[in-house]
Design a protein around this motif. Sequence first.
Motif: not given
Length: 478
Positions: A1-2, A53, A331, A431, A440
């Motif tokens: 995830m970002v 994440c 990701h 990531h 992730d």
Amino acid sequence: MVEEEPLEQEGEEQGGSSRSAAGEAAKELATKGAKKLAKKAVASLGWQFIGGCLGSTFVGIIVIAIFLVIGLVVYGYFTGELEESEAGECKGATSAVIDQATMDKINQNKSTYEAAAKKAGIPWEMIAAVHYREGSCNPKKSPVNGEELGTPNSDYGTLKEAAEASANLLKNRAKSVYNKNLNESPDDDTVGYAFLAYKRGYMYRDGLDKNGKPCPNQAQVKNTPYDKSPYVMNGFDDQHQNMKWNGCIDGGMTHVDKKLGALTIYKALKGGGEQCAYTTTTGEAEWEIKNGWEDWIKHPKVEQRPYTGDTAKRIHDKSRRKTNIQIVVCHYTGSTKDTLDSIWNFFNNENSNSNAFTAFLVDRDGKIVQAAPANVREVGIRGYNEIAISIEGIGNFEAKPPTAAQMDSYVWLVKELLAKYNLKPCDVWGHMELNSNKSDPGDDFMIEMWKRLGVQGASISNHRGDHNGCNSYSRLPP
Ligand SMILES: [Zn+2]
């Protein structure tokens, strides 16, 4: 995830205030800080919903809840001043003053400028501005190219003739190079791009030198906005002093420009003005990131679904990369319930109050969506956004491995990006390798990815460890 941007980086990007009064500046800083704090808190809460994440824990939620309360209180306290703060960041009014000798010449030529401008339907100040750049407003010199008027080799005989040609050139180039329509009262952005297009706009747009050959750093200089051009912006405000010419585009000139920029002159003649110099409308931003920033993967496998509305505008105004892409980061989105649409909408939704977004999404069925051009600086991985391009796989690969179609598409996309940006398999990172708080996209996914990219005996590294036999980590920022 970002990941969200750290606060400090946001601050740097926005640049300083041009106001001089220390009290005003302090007030603005306080307001900006409060606004960010509030935004940050709300954004963090948003992340809990999609999990992933972020590594959500109970403690995390409590801390975020406390921040949210503090943030909203501070936010509410300053709400009355937010509009003023936004206006303070706007760089619409120039602080430049035109010297008296130049002003005298402009007044001398003014009726000629006005007549030519009226005929073309543009502001006369634009002709004065290019005449200043080309011929210092000397009535014996051409506003088109600075040539002595009426000499045997000159293209034009009189100032009237040359001023009319200049007006048409401004209009036609603005349209043909940047698809901007000049009229009698254009917004500043249109005027800025018209000036950029006037002499060498396609070179700035395409990253070409004066002979039409690609610059060695073409990817970096392509689509250079007008506020980076001394011809347009020099002397405009504190952020645009002593600007230098681009060595490749402008034929090797790297000297400091001594004259005021055309937009600077234009705005000074207009009396400063209230508009923001590079505020784009939402529609313009949408158009430009789709058509003007051409860094899209054009392939039948990739659906282009650009972000829209305020998200497009925010990306457009703040997020162009300043350096080359150097790593690809993999990701997953975090939940087995995620869908491509839900994640695209989340990134596109201003109501989520999140700055986060990536350019690429890969769905469970193998569909690839590109939602922003690759030369957009994503908000996807803290500390690496300038150099990293991120791909979000829909789902949670540790809970439910990617489907065969999803894996195939993901690998295909990674290979495309490696080829396009001249990178190696070891430039592909998970990531979790770059941030120990993240898990992730998982070890299994990365090992499989590298295997498919041809890396023998691939292994997961932590940040700065040996990265599959090459030193791509040496290029990462400290
Ligand atoms: Zn991630």
